[in-house]
Design a protein around this motif. Structure first.
Motif: not given
Length: 594
Positions: A481-484, A453-458
């Motif tokens: 949660l991976i790369r969030c 998730n590049p814009t907010l949270s997982g």
């Protein structure tokens, strides 16, 4: 302390006797370990993990700047760009397949130029088929700087200040002949293509299931004059079938819905022959719930949306209105008791599924794929009881991928209660959160995965958006949660992989986060914030694993009224900065984390 206190919070593993047995039965059936995640009926092949490629491999990148948005929105934050004629990427298949789903992108600056984009599929060096790559669902442009305006995502860059998003789309391709395990499958940039480059994120390959025949107690849409694959509108036939019968079968083929109609369903059953056999497509391939117990099975639907319309933008260059009336769904409305949505493939809607129903009981959404939406994936809102969302895979949503939202528009608040999201995956949303719980009573997320998730949270837990308070215990267990997380603050907030947000003067309370894993957070692992009026956050975190966050394990913002984060047996590795950043002046207490 009324909102958490560890001894009072209902830790399932601390209960004894009959209660422990009941809770174990509830939580163990069908869940997955956090480091494994759910399994799916397809094989995924990432471009960066291919056997061989030519062209350019890019990433990993976590920046949403215009020159790296492709990579930031890719699954795995990497991609392969085919830039010269004959550039290719290829994989050795691990299973037989006759359907390939391709996640691709085309250059941003070609979005209105009409450049052709073609690729060639080859199997062991022999041509399978040429494939045209459509542009109409790629790239939207919106506002992320002026917070007084909504994020008006349009498919035209009306203003140079509008930021680009939604770099990727998914195309499902039926192979002209099946391929077997061990085949070397190649995607190659075709010399006939005039596009500057084709970016490949991943493919999914699978074997389509046999067609499911019509049961004797169903009627076919063909009984009402519809014909598959003829490009003509089939809406009148479907409307007549729904008006006169409760059980409707959609045979194999493509069914078009291009003329404006409302398909209102009550206790109807709509069934196809399979997600790779029966396809509904068109702007009006959508349903309005108006009763109790509707059921949908075994088909795909493509809503053909091109933009996310919201108020504040004005007229669109193509002449159609830009307001909320243009936001539409595959399904919207009431579902009542025992509604079912099962074995569906849904793409190119704005909000894919939304139900605002204080009478709903036992809604079931299972084995559903959602691809390339322009707003939310699944929105369960306003008073649902005992909803079950299982084995759902969402990729590329334009708002929360799966959200339990305890609010009713224009009505009194009624919480979602005892709803469960289980064995689900949300990947690469281009806006908002992967999973979210907005208020409610005794709701749970179990055995799920949020990835890239590049814009907010997982995971966001908040009473925001006029939601009911948190009551009972909100449980999140075995979530990876991976790369969030968002380090750029594009939503006006810097978000960790988990975002606990005490918004609008309401507390986040009675939250249990257990056996969850946070991997490679681009920002903080956990962010705790408040917005507008001061409020408190109370949560217990049991068995949390955090590996290699870019910043802190926990970052607590200013002006919180109070609260407590209580850690038990955390496992922290790869720290680059201190584990805690607490700007609450001691009002929020953190225990069990050094």
């Amino acid at each position: 302390m009324k909102h958490l206190p560890a001894d009072d919070l209902r830790y399932p593993m601390k209960q004894t006797g009959i209660l422990l047995v009941v809770l174990a039965a509830l939580f163990i059936v069908g869940t997955s370990r956090a480091d494994e995640g759910p399994s799916w009926p397809w094989q995924e092949y990432q471009a960066e993990d291919c056997s061989h490629f030519t062209g350019r491999k890019a990433g990993p990148s976590f920046s949403l700047s215009e020159d790296s948005i492709h990579v930031a929105e890719a699954v795995g934050r990497q991609a392969v760009f085919l830039e010269k004629d004959g550039d290719f990427v290829e994989w050795v298949l691990s299973a037989d397949a006759d359907v390939v789903s391709l996640r691709f992108s085309l250059p941003l600056d070609e979005e209105v130029l009409g450049e052709s984009a073609e690729i060639v599929l080859l199997a062991d060096g022999e041509m399978l088929q040429r494939v045209d790559l459509p542009r109409e669902h790629l790239w939207v442009f919106g506002n992320e700087t002026d917070r007084s305006l909504p994020p008006t995502w349009t498919d035209h860059r009306i203003d140079s200040k509008l930021t680009p998003r939604k770099a990727w789309d998914t195309l499902v391709v039926k192979l002209l002949r099946p391929v077997t395990k061990g085949t070397l499958l190649r995607i190659e940039k075709d010399s006939r293509s005039s596009t500057r480059s084709v970016a490949i994120d991943l493919i999914e390959a699978e074997k389509a299931s046999p067609d499911k025949p019509m049961s004797d107690d169903f009627v076919s849409i063909t009984d009402f004059g519809a014909k598959p694959n003829d490009g003509r509108d089939d809406g009148a036939a479907l409307a007549s079938a729904i008006k006169n019968h409760a059980k409707i079968y959609l045979p194999p083929g493509v069914w078009d819905f291009t003329e404006r109609r409302e398909f209102e369903v009550k206790d109807h059953i709509i069934r196809g022959a399979g997600i790779h056999s029966t396809k509904l497509q068109g702007w009006y391939a959508r349903f309005q719930g108006a009763g109790s117990g509707c059921r949908f099975y075994d088909f795909s639907a493509d809503g053909k949306a091109r933009y996310r319309a919201q108020q504040g933008l004005g007229g669109h260059p193509d002449g159609y209105a830009m307001d909320r009336s243009q936001e539409y769904y595959f399904f919207d409305g009431t579902v009542g008791k025992d509604a079912v949505f099962e074995n569906l493939h849904l793409s190119h809607y704005i909000v894919t599924f939304a139900s605002h129903d204080p009478t709903s009981k036992n809604l079931r959404i299972e084995n559903v794929r959602i691809r390339s939406s322009f707003a939310g994936g699944i929105v369960v809102r306003g008073g649902h009881a005992n909803a079950r969302i299982r084995n759902v895979h969402v990729r590329g949503s334009g708002d929360d991928g799966i959200v339990l939202w305890s609010s009713m528009p224009g009505r009194s608040k009624k919480p979602n209660q005892n709803c469960v999201v289980e064995n689900c995956t949300v990947e690469s949303p281009w806006f908002a959160n992967s999973f979210a719980i907005y208020g409610g009573t005794d709701n749970r997320i179990l055995g799920c995965v949020a990835r890239d998730n590049p814009t907010l949270s997982g995971l966001k837990i908040t009473p925001q958006f006029d939601s009911s308070p948190f009551l009972g215990t909100t449980v999140v267990r075995d979530l990876s949660l991976i790369r969030c997380g968002n380090a750029g603050g594009g939503h006006g907030v810097e978000a960790g992989s988990i975002l606990l947000a005490a918004y609008d003067g309401q507390d986040v309370a009675n939250v249990l986060i257990e056996n969850c894993r946070i991997q490679d957070a681009p920002h903080d692992a956990i962010s705790v914030v408040r917005k507008k009026e001061s409020a408190s956050v109370w949560a217990a975190l049991k068995g949390l694993s955090v590996d290699s966050p870019a910043r802190h394990v926990v970052a607590v913002g200013k002006q919180l009224r109070g609260g407590e984060l209580r850690f038990e047996a955390p496992r922290i590795t790869g720290l680059k900065e201190p584990s805690i950043k607490n700007e609450s002046a001691g009002k929020l207490v953190i225990r069990g984390l050094d």
